[in-house]
Design an enzyme around this catalytic site. Structure first.
Site, PDB file in Angstrom:
ATOM      1  N   LYS A 275      -3.290  -3.298  -0.546  1.00  0.00           N
ATOM      2  CA  LYS A 275      -2.128  -2.581  -0.015  1.00  0.00           C
ATOM      3  C   LYS A 275      -1.811  -1.342  -0.840  1.00  0.00           C
ATOM      4  O   LYS A 275      -1.873  -1.369  -2.075  1.00  0.00           O
ATOM      5  CB  LYS A 275      -0.956  -3.574  -0.004  1.00  0.00           C
ATOM      6  CG  LYS A 275       0.374  -3.044   0.436  1.00  0.00           C
ATOM      7  CD  LYS A 275       0.353  -2.398   1.794  1.00  0.00           C
ATOM      8  CE  LYS A 275      -0.202  -3.298   2.868  1.00  0.00           C
ATOM      9  NZ  LYS A 275      -0.403  -2.558   4.147  1.00  0.00           N
TER      10      LYS A 275
ATOM     11  N   ASP B  98      -7.855  -6.954   0.244  1.00  0.00           N
ATOM     12  CA  ASP B  98      -8.394  -7.014   1.607  1.00  0.00           C
ATOM     13  C   ASP B  98      -9.899  -6.846   1.626  1.00  0.00           C
ATOM     14  O   ASP B  98     -10.555  -7.213   2.594  1.00  0.00           O
ATOM     15  CB  ASP B  98      -7.730  -5.941   2.473  1.00  0.00           C
ATOM     16  CG  ASP B  98      -6.235  -6.174   2.534  1.00  0.00           C
ATOM     17  OD1 ASP B  98      -5.525  -5.688   1.626  1.00  0.00           O
ATOM     18  OD2 ASP B  98      -5.789  -6.876   3.451  1.00  0.00           O
TER      19      ASP B  98
ATOM     20  N   GLY C 106      -2.647 -10.377   6.543  1.00  0.00           N
ATOM     21  CA  GLY C 106      -3.229 -10.923   5.317  1.00  0.00           C
ATOM     22  C   GLY C 106      -4.685 -11.267   5.613  1.00  0.00           C
ATOM     23  O   GLY C 106      -4.991 -11.918   6.620  1.00  0.00           O
TER      24      GLY C 106
HETATM   25  O1  MRU Z   1      -0.812  -4.714   5.992  1.00  0.00           O
HETATM   26  P1  MRU Z   1      -1.004  -6.137   5.665  1.00  0.00           P
HETATM   27  O2  MRU Z   1       0.244  -6.919   5.594  1.00  0.00           O
HETATM   28  O3  MRU Z   1      -2.073  -6.808   6.463  1.00  0.00           O
HETATM   29  O4  MRU Z   1      -1.520  -6.006   4.193  1.00  0.00           O
HETATM   30  C1  MRU Z   1      -2.614  -6.602   3.783  1.00  0.00           C
HETATM   31  C2  MRU Z   1      -2.221  -7.590   2.803  1.00  0.00           C
HETATM   32  O5  MRU Z   1      -1.651  -8.601   3.122  1.00  0.00           O
HETATM   33  C3  MRU Z   1      -2.441  -7.283   1.432  1.00  0.00           C
HETATM   34  O6  MRU Z   1      -3.063  -6.138   1.150  1.00  0.00           O
HETATM   35  C4  MRU Z   1      -2.684  -8.420   0.537  1.00  0.00           C
HETATM   36  O7  MRU Z   1      -2.249  -8.039  -0.704  1.00  0.00           O
HETATM   37  C5  MRU Z   1      -4.107  -8.897   0.500  1.00  0.00           C
HETATM   38  S1  MRU Z   1      -4.464 -10.166   1.648  1.00  0.00           S
HETATM   39  C6  MRU Z   1      -4.376 -11.625   0.703  1.00  0.00           C
END
Ligand code: MRU
Length: 369
Positions: free
Chosen positions: A255, A244, A54
């Site tokens: 994601k 992200d 995250g």
């Molecule tokens: O692969 P991850 O678990 O690191 O995925 C990233 C995320 O957690 C997400 O894309 C999320 O929706 C945004 S971070 C608040």
């Protein structure tokens, strides 16, 4: 937020004052395990292996990683080594670089003898700032939920769809996408969350569902391909997702699968909001769709699934034929035109360059430096 009535954060300083505790997210939802990070390498591995994940939490962990590094070697060379080690631990989430730049800017001018103490103080501030920012997102997002409540019949439930985990586990506390939901829940608003399972790694099914459930928020886990159907039948009042990285033009990297939900929302007139803390804005990227590189992750996330067997064992099984090639694009970019608004700590913004620049002028200078 709460885990069965007890308040937790996703990362904290341990009682010894220097090592760092974090919830091991690889073990959820089956086991609640706390990991202890005692070196810069521990922090880098925790980020790389997704013990923590995250975007905002990755940033906070990197800040503490820098503090741990300063205990080991506070020289200029040690500072550079820590920065270089941590900055490559994960791509995409720009909060990682933001936090490291913040740490480096505060530590570089200081005498190495004082760096370790200053590093812990700055890392604590970064963690605290994340919580404050998310409270701001909660307050601004709550207004959107309240507007929906007032347009409904008394007693009706507000249905929010979310993707992946942008909950408190992805941040230090509150979450980004979930912050308005938790605040609405706290204010007694009847809110129900459709939780996209989020293949291939299932952060929705394993993390978002876990945290909502343990905090007492009504939710239903759905396969990723269900959202469009729910929207067609008026079962989603709004979608709120995290991100992200947001480019200067308002394009949103999140994601994989987020884009498809934005398309479905657009087609059905469902408002599609993105919640983000300001450290997630990357003013150095002008056009998100064109310029944000998309991480490709191990095919094992696609071919294998881990779960608990009826007799309580955790087991990993293969669900794809031996020999079938797989692709695992971890993120996608949702063009700004599909985003209804960006929920930030400084208000709900239009997803465009002018609005982002007007709300966060200090971040533009930082990107240019
Ligand atoms: O692969 P991850 O678990 O690191 O995925 C990233 C995320 O957690 C997400 O894309 C999320 O929706 C945004 S971070 C608040």
């Amino acid at each position: 937020m709460k885990v069965d009535g007890k308040h937790f954060r996703s990362i904290w300083r341990e009682r010894d004052g220097w090592s760092v505790g974090a919830i091991d997210q690889r073990r959820l939802p089956h086991e609640f395990v706390v990991a202890r990070l005692a070196s810069c390498d521990d922090a880098a591995v925790a980020i790389r292996d997704m013990l923590v994940r995250g975007a905002p939490l990755i940033g906070a962990t990197a800040a503490y990683g820098m503090a741990l590094a300063m205990r080991e070697d506070a020289s200029d060379a040690g500072l550079k080594r820590a920065y270089d080690t941590l900055v490559v631990a994960r791509p995409t989430a720009i909060n990682l670089k933001w936090a490291l730049d913040e740490m480096r800017a505060s530590l570089s001018p200081i005498d190495p003898v004082e760096r370790a103490e200053a590093a812990y103080a700055r890392a604590d501030e970064i963690a605290e700032q994340d919580v404050e920012i998310n409270r701001g997102i909660a307050a601004n997002g709550l207004k959107l939920i309240e507007a929906i409540v007032s347009s409904k019949k008394p007693g009706d439930v507000v249905n929010v769809l979310t993707h992946c985990n942008a909950g408190w586990l992805a941040t230090v506390d509150w979450g980004t996408a979930t912050a308005p939901i938790y605040l609405a829940h706290e204010r007694g608003i009847k809110v129900h969350v459709w939780v996209d399972e989020t293949r291939p790694r299932n952060q929705g099914a394993s993390l978002t569902a876990w945290e909502l459930g343990h905090h007492g928020v009504a939710h239903t886990v759905i396969p990723d391909n269900t959202g469009g159907h729910l929207m067609q039948h008026g079962m989603v009042d709004l979608a709120i997702v995290g991100t992200d990285r947001v480019a200067a033009n308002g394009d949103v990297c999140n994601k994989i699968g987020t884009y498809l939900k934005a398309l479905a929302a657009h087609d059905n007139g469902v408002p599609f909001y993105v919640a983000l803390p300001s450290p997630t804005i990357d003013f150095a990227v002008n056009d998100g769709l064109r310029d944000i590189p998309i991480e490709q992750r191990s095919g094992a996330e696609v071919t294998d699934m881990t779960g608990r067997t009826a007799d309580g064992r955790l087991e990993t099984v293969r669900i794809v034929p031996d020999g079938s090639p797989v692709a695992n694009y971890a993120f996608d970019v949702t063009p700004a035109r599909l985003v209804t608004g960006l929920i930030t700590e400084r208000g709900v913004l239009k997803p465009d360059r002018a609005s982002l620049a007007a709300a966060f002028p200090e971040r533009i200078t930082a990107a240019v430096e």
